[in-house]
Structures are given as C-alpha cells and as structure tokens.
Design an enzyme around this catalytic site. Structure first.
Site, PDB file in Angstrom:
ATOM      1  N   CYS A  71     -57.400  84.948   9.956  1.00 56.13           N
ATOM      2  CA  CYS A  71     -56.719  84.609  11.206  1.00 56.13           C
ATOM      3  C   CYS A  71     -57.094  85.669  12.238  1.00 56.13           C
ATOM      4  O   CYS A  71     -56.795  86.857  12.042  1.00 56.13           O
ATOM      5  CB  CYS A  71     -55.214  84.620  10.940  1.00 56.13           C
ATOM      6  SG  CYS A  71     -54.189  84.411  12.400  1.00 56.13           S
ATOM      7  N   CYS A 184     -61.138  81.702  16.769  1.00 53.62           N
ATOM      8  CA  CYS A 184     -59.887  81.361  16.072  1.00 53.62           C
ATOM      9  C   CYS A 184     -60.324  80.527  14.889  1.00 53.62           C
ATOM     10  O   CYS A 184     -61.162  79.617  15.043  1.00 53.62           O
ATOM     11  CB  CYS A 184     -58.973  80.545  16.988  1.00 53.62           C
ATOM     12  SG  CYS A 184     -57.620  79.728  16.101  1.00 53.62           S
TER      13      CYS A 184
HETATM   14  N1  DGL Z   1     -56.063  80.539  12.945  1.00 50.84           N
HETATM   15  C1  DGL Z   1     -55.479  81.552  13.690  1.00 50.84           C
HETATM   16  C2  DGL Z   1     -56.451  82.415  14.444  1.00 50.84           C
HETATM   17  O1  DGL Z   1     -57.555  82.570  13.974  1.00 50.84           O
HETATM   18  C3  DGL Z   1     -54.121  81.357  14.287  1.00 50.84           C
HETATM   19  C4  DGL Z   1     -53.943  80.359  15.358  1.00 50.84           C
HETATM   20  C5  DGL Z   1     -52.494  80.244  15.782  1.00 50.84           C
HETATM   21  O2  DGL Z   1     -51.629  80.195  14.913  1.00 50.84           O
HETATM   22  O3  DGL Z   1     -52.241  80.207  16.986  1.00 50.84           O
HETATM   23  O4  DGL Z   1     -56.167  82.996  15.452  1.00 50.84           O
END
Ligand code: DGL
Length: 271
Positions: A71, A184
């Site tokens: 993440c 993301c």
């Molecule tokens: N998948 C996550 C990232 O890479 C989180 C996205 C989220 O929850 O807003 O930032």
C-alpha cells in the site's frame, strides 16, 4: 515461513499476483485487507496511521515476517515508524515507480497518480527531489480509482471508469509525457482502462503505464532468501489466507476475479 501482505483493501493483490505468478513466491501467505476502514487515501492521516498500526500488530502476532506493506499510502505515512517499532520484522514497502520511469532516460515528463495522502507526503516529494526530476514530474490524486478497483461490477462500469481517467489525463498535454506511474496498488487493477483511454485520446501516443509490483516482488524474494539463509527456493502449491477486518462477500468474489483460483488455495477469515 509466514509472509504477511497488508493493504487497505484489494490493491495489494496486484503485488501478490506478480509475486506468485511471475516470481514464484511459494511461502504461506497471510493477506490482511482492512475492509472496515478502506479507502485510506482520503481519510485523516492520524486515524489511518492508528488503524495501520493495529493491523500490523495483528500480522506480527500471528508470526508474519517479512511483511509487505502493499500500500503506497501506508508506506508513505508510516513505514519508518513501523521499522522503528518492530525492529525484528523485515518490512518491504511500496513506492511509486518514478525511478523506473526516470531511469528510462527519455526526455519527457512523468505523470504520477496516487491517493491524496501519497501525493502530499514528503516521502514521495523527497524521492522526486533525490532523483533531480522535479521539473519533469506532475502529481495528481486519483482517489476514485480505489473505489472503482474494489467494485465487483467494475467490468460493467468501464465507461464511468474511463471517463474518470480521461478527466484526469485531459488536464495534461500527453504528447509531453513518456510515462504514467500508478502510485497506488489499486490502480494496476485498472491498467487496461488506462491504455484504452490513452488510445482514445490519441492513438499515436506511446506512453507507458507502469507500477511498482515487479520491484516490490523482487525485493520480497531477496529478503525471503536472506531470512531463509539462502536455501534453494522451492516452487510448490500456494496457500493464501485472506484476513478481513469486516465481513465483505463482494471482496471475496473480487479476490477470485483477480487471482488465479485454479492455482491458488484460498482461505478467508475475519480478524
Ligand atoms: N492501495 C492503497 C495504496 O496503494 C490504498 C488506497 C486507499 O485505501 O485509498 O495507496
């Protein structure tokens, strides 16, 4: 060895998929998705930081090491603090692949799309500074893509998703860009949509849409081998335990759309 993966939701599966399908990851995997609090990117930073610590605490208690913070938002918010708190745990973080784009040495610009938290945290700004590419990089939040990627019906929502992507891309003169960096982990789940939209805008554009999954997976395998004392790396059946922080049937169904359910054994549990 128990390998932990953590994300606010489904996004980390884009990293897990790469690690299993292309790098041959074959350890027992515990994937924690914070279904109760997703999405993170638009929420209060202190709140998000606290729930991340609770979730990592859980993975540490069930014996995971290493842990992949799959993440970008969590990595940019608190990976340093996590490393300070859990000194025995190896954390593998996720950073937007701006270095990959910069290393390609094309004299064009790079567009980085990420969550609102990631685009304003100093982790990403420092990375861009250190690569001396500040004047070549544009940053844009694209939070709605997280919700689209999570949606079980995202195939039927193609028009809506593509229009949203288009509304972001049309703010730039795409002729000037060589790369779009998906900062993301949810966004690579919609990579085909990006290429469709780019083609629609101008079929002659040669922009590459990239993400960090390969780099993170390589880094994970190197660390597993190091923790294992460089034993031969065996490729065998994979078992993935998916831990949710709140009940979510759609999440389970969407998992099966993303990962190869013929090759991977799943188990689901509530935290
Ligand atoms: N998948 C996550 C990232 O890479 C989180 C996205 C989220 O929850 O807003 O930032």
């Amino acid at each position: 060895m128990k390998v932990g993966f953590f994300d606010s939701g489904l996004g980390g599966l884009s990293v897990l998929k790469e690690a299993i399908e292309n790098e041959g990851l074959s350890e027992d995997i515990y994937y924690l998705a914070d279904t109760k609090n997703t999405p993170y990117g638009v929420k209060d930073e202190r709140f998000v930081r606290d729930v991340i610590f609770n979730n990592i605490d859980y993975l540490v208690k069930i014996g995971c090491n290493p842990i992949v913070i799959a993440c970008n938002t969590a990595t940019s918010l608190c990976i340093n603090e996590l490393r300070e708190k859990y000194t025995d745990i190896v954390f593998i973080g996720t950073e937007p692949a701006v270095k990959v784009a910069a290393d390609s040495k094309q004299n064009k610009k790079i567009l980085v799309l990420a969550t609102s938290i990631t685009v304003k945290r100093e982790k990403l700004l420092n990375l861009i500074d250190n690569l001396h590419i500040k004047d070549k990089v544009e940053l844009s939040p694209a939070d709605k893509l997280v919700l689209f990627a999570e949606n079980i019906d995202c195939k039927d929502m193609e028009l809506e998703i593509n229009n949203y992507i288009k509304s972001i891309l049309m703010q730039y003169n795409l002729d000037e860009f060589s790369h779009i960096v998906l900062g993301c982990t949810h966004f690579p789940l919609l990579k085909d949509n990006f290429y469709k939209v780019i083609k629609e805008i101008n079929p002659n554009l040669t922009i590459q849409v990239i993400d960090g999954a390969k780099g993170i997976s390589n880094n994970l395998i190197v660390n597993i081998n190091r923790l294992n004392g460089n034993k031969t790396y065996l490729k065998n059946t994979k078992k993935v335990t998916i831990i949710l922080t709140s009940k979510n049937q759609d999440f389970i169904a969407r998992t099966k759309q993303i990962l190869d359910k013929e090759k991977i054994k799943f188990e689901y549990k509530l935290q």
